[in-house]
Structures are given as structure tokens and as C-alpha cells.
Enzyme design. Structure first.
Site, PDB file in Angstrom:
ATOM      1  N   HIS A 168       0.861  -1.179   0.000  1.00 28.95           N
ATOM      2  CA  HIS A 168       0.000   0.000   0.000  1.00 28.95           C
ATOM      3  C   HIS A 168       0.897   1.229   0.000  1.00 28.95           C
ATOM      4  O   HIS A 168       1.693   1.442   0.918  1.00 28.95           O
ATOM      5  CB  HIS A 168      -0.924   0.014   1.212  1.00 28.95           C
ATOM      6  CG  HIS A 168      -1.861   1.190   1.224  1.00 28.95           C
ATOM      7  ND1 HIS A 168      -3.116   1.151   0.673  1.00 28.95           N
ATOM      8  CD2 HIS A 168      -1.709   2.452   1.714  1.00 28.95           C
ATOM      9  CE1 HIS A 168      -3.707   2.315   0.817  1.00 28.95           C
ATOM     10  NE2 HIS A 168      -2.869   3.124   1.450  1.00 28.95           N
ATOM     11  N   CYS A 169       0.763   2.049  -1.035  1.00 26.78           N
ATOM     12  CA  CYS A 169       1.632   3.216  -1.190  1.00 26.78           C
ATOM     13  C   CYS A 169       0.856   4.477  -0.834  1.00 26.78           C
ATOM     14  O   CYS A 169      -0.058   4.877  -1.578  1.00 26.78           O
ATOM     15  CB  CYS A 169       2.157   3.304  -2.625  1.00 26.78           C
ATOM     16  SG  CYS A 169       3.282   4.681  -2.890  1.00 26.78           S
TER      17      CYS A 169
END
EC number: 2.3.1.225
Length: 372
Positions: A168-169
Site C-alpha cells: 500500500h503506497c
């Protein structure tokens, strides 16, 4: 005679999807709820490039070459396009099981594991799956009520299972998975080139100006250039390092999640079943392979029962071609209070007579007494 047309509100599937995502443009745009760092990414890219195009590009185009601002514009547009494509797309979210499907899976698990005595820990819910002569474990997700496909994982931030989950960025405001990983990689690659490009020509700009008016005077006259150099200097190492790390992962056909957990290295010493043993083949599969469609159907229309809205009684009466039956009360009634169904008059009379019982014929004495 005027006819009034009543339009019913359409409920899209994205309005009822579980998880912690936000949707815009009637479900066409899908992002995570935490978007603050994504706005910071946009601000840094737009602000730095705006200063570069406004001040340095005009001077460099005259002194060196007019191709400098053209190439910078191409890199900027490509970086922004890949960033928005990564941020606004479905990363590969897997739909959760329906109640009937979840109940069926629970029955299968109970039939396989048997009844667990009270106080004992139940066995792990795992299925073995073979890929390229390698056993891969499919883990059960207690939130989504499904056995996750290979390489899928549950994102704790978006609260969804994502196919080929990488990470998850927060910088792009979305998960990075099977459907947007190639755009994420192209984004960080183009951003690295853009950062190096702007940083290099800012140094060239300062050097050319310093030859005419001196270094200190150049810094005083161009504070925007100093700000650009500082931003590019501190972001250059992280962006270029991140690009190198993901280039290494693409060459091995591996994800960030698998690398952190040590799925194919370290103690397990298990060979990666997804790698083709060739760097070129791995890069072609990850970056050039067919892109699967989204399985969420975000803009699909929900039936009225699933959307939780029912038309009013007046709309039902006007839309139904059949006569409406009496409303059945929700509370349980006694046998004497049961409502009668709509039926013919003869049937109603016979039912009433049947409840009252047969009447005894009147005698002559009772008839004469009644007349008196």
C-alpha cells in the site's frame, strides 16, 4: 391529460461495497480514504515543474537548445499520467463472499477439519495448490470469507483482499496490485528521470548565470532555483533507490510483500514458482502481460432488494397490474382475528357460516313467541 413520470433512484454497486475506499465520478475513480500524502505528491511535482518551466526553461532554450523544455514537458506529462492511472484505478480488489457462499465454505471447512473440542485451537484454514511443481498455500481470509488466490493478501488500510498484492503506497493514495503495478513502476521510473533532469539543468542554469554575474548574485536573484535544487536533492535518492529496488523485483518476478516476508528466500529456501528463470521473460510478464479486467463491477446497478430501498405503497399500487391484497399484520394474531382473504361473496358467506356452525330450525312455538 398530463402524465407524470416518476424516476426511481438507481443504486450503484460501488455505494454498497465494503472496505475503506472512496469513490468519485459515479464509481469510475477508486482510491484509499487516506489521501493527504497523495496531495503532497501532486504539490511537489506540480510546484517544482512549474518553477522550472517558468524560469529556467526559457533561459536554457535560448542559451543551449529549444529541445530542453520539450523533453521536460514529455517527462512531466508522462509522470502525471502514470501517477493518476495508478491512484484512480482498481488495484485488483477481490470481492468478498456472499452470505450463502461464506456459509458453504464454512461447511466445507467443518467437514474437512471435523468438530474441534472446546478449549482447543482450531487447525489453520489452508488449502494446498500446486504451481509449476511447487506447493503454494492458499490462506483463508476471515474478513472477506474467502480462500485468497496465490500472491493475494489483505490490505489492512483499505480493508480489502488485493490480487498479487505488492504494497500500500500512501504517496499514490492507493494499493499497488496486479491491475496497477505496471503503471506504478512506470511512474517511479519516469519520476526518477524527471527529477534527475530538473536537478541537472538547474545546476547548469546556476553555472551559466554565475559566469556572468557571480555565484552569490545568482543565488540572490533566483530563489526559486535554489528551492528546486533542494527539493530535487532530497527526493532524488529515495525515488531513484525505490526505482532500483522495484527493477530488481520485476527482474525476479517478485512482489514487495513476498520480499519482506521472505517467501522465496531466507529460512524457507523455496524456489519462486512464478519466475521464468529469465530476466527478459519476467519483465515482459509483469510489465507487458495482459491486464485483467476489474471484477468489482463498480458501476453495476443493484436490485431494489439488495440496495435496501423499496417503492412506496402508492407506487406499488400504480405499477402493479393486479389488485392489491389486504395488508397482513406483522404481529401474530389469534384464530378469531385472522384476516379474510379476498374472495367471492358466496365463498365469504360460506366461510362465515362455517365458523358460526349450523343453525337449528325454529319450532312453531318459538316462532309464535317471537311474533308476540
Amino acid at each position: 391529460m398530463s402524465v407524470m413520470v416518476v424516476r426511481k433512484k438507481v443504486t450503484r454497486k460501488w455505494e454498497k461495497l465494503p472496505g475503506r475506499n472512496t469513490f468519485c465520478c459515479d464509481g469510475r475513480v477508486m482510491m484509499a480514504r487516506q489521501k493527504g500524502i497523495f496531495y503532497l505528491t501532486l504539490f511537489l511535482i506540480l510546484g517544482t515543474c512549474t518553477l522550472f518551466f517558468a524560469f529556467e526553461c526559457r533561459y536554457l532554450a535560448v542559451q543551449l537548445s529549444p529541445a530542453i523544455p520539450v523533453f521536460a514537458a514529455v517527462l512531466f506529462l508522462f509522470s502525471m499520467a502514470t501517477l493518476l492511472r495508478t491512484s484512480f484505478s482498481d488495484p485488483g480488489v477481490i470481492p468478498r463472499a456472499l452470505p450463502d457462499e461464506a456459509a458453504f465454505i464454512e461447511m466445507e471447512i467443518e467437514a474437512t477439519n471435523g468438530t474441534v473440542p472446546q478449549g482447543q485451537r482450531p487447525p489453520p484454514r489452508i488449502k494446498n495448490f500446486q504451481i509449476n511443481n511447487q506447493i503454494v498455500k492458499l490462506k483463508y481470509c476471515y474478513t472477506c470469507k474467502i480462500f485468497r488466490p496465490p500472491r493475494a493478501s489483505h490490505c489492512s488500510i483499505c480493508d480489502n483482499c488485493v490480487e498479487r498484492f505488492d504494497h500500500h503506497c500512501p504517496w499514490v493514495g492507493n494499493c499497488v496490485g496486479k491491475r496497477n503495478y505496471r503503471y506504478f513502476y512506470l511512474f517511479i521510473l519516469s519520476l526518477s528521470l524527471l527529477t534527475i533532469y530538473v536537478f541537472t539543468f538547474n545546476i547548469v542554469y546556476v553555472a551559466l548565470k554565475s559566469l556572468k554575474i557571480g555565484f552569490l548574485e545568482t543565488l540572490k536573484e533566483t530563489p526559486g532555483t535554489v528551492l528546486e535544487v533542494l527539493i530535487c536533492f532530497f527526493t532524488l535518492w529515495s525515488v531513484v533507490g525505490l526505482t532500483g529496488f522495484h527493477t530488481f523485483l520485476v527482474a525476479l518476478n517478485q512482489t514487495t510483500n513476498e520480499d519482506i516476508k521472505g517467501s522465496w528466500t531466507g529460512k524457507n529456501r523455496v524456489q519462486n514458482p512464478y519466475s521464468h528463470g529469465n530476466i527478459l521473460k519476467n519483465c515482459c510478464e509483469v510489465l507487458c502481460g495482459p491486464l485483467p479486467p476489474s471484477v468489482l463491477d463498480r458501476r453495476g446497478i443493484l436490485p431494489l432488494e439488495e440496495s435496501g430501498t423499496r417503492p412506496s405503497s402508492t407506487q406499488e399500487a400504480s405499477s402493479s397490474p393486479f389488485p392489491q391484497s389486504p395488508v397482513v399484520p406483522t404481529e401474530p394474531l389469534s384464530s378469531n382475528e385472522l384476516p379474510l382473504k379476498a374472495c367471492a361473496p358466496e365463498e365469504m358467506q360460506s366461510s362465515v357460516l362455517a365458523q358460526q356452525g349450523p343453525e337449528s330450525p325454529e319450532t312453531p312455538q318459538e316462532a309464535s313467541g317471537a311474533e308476540k
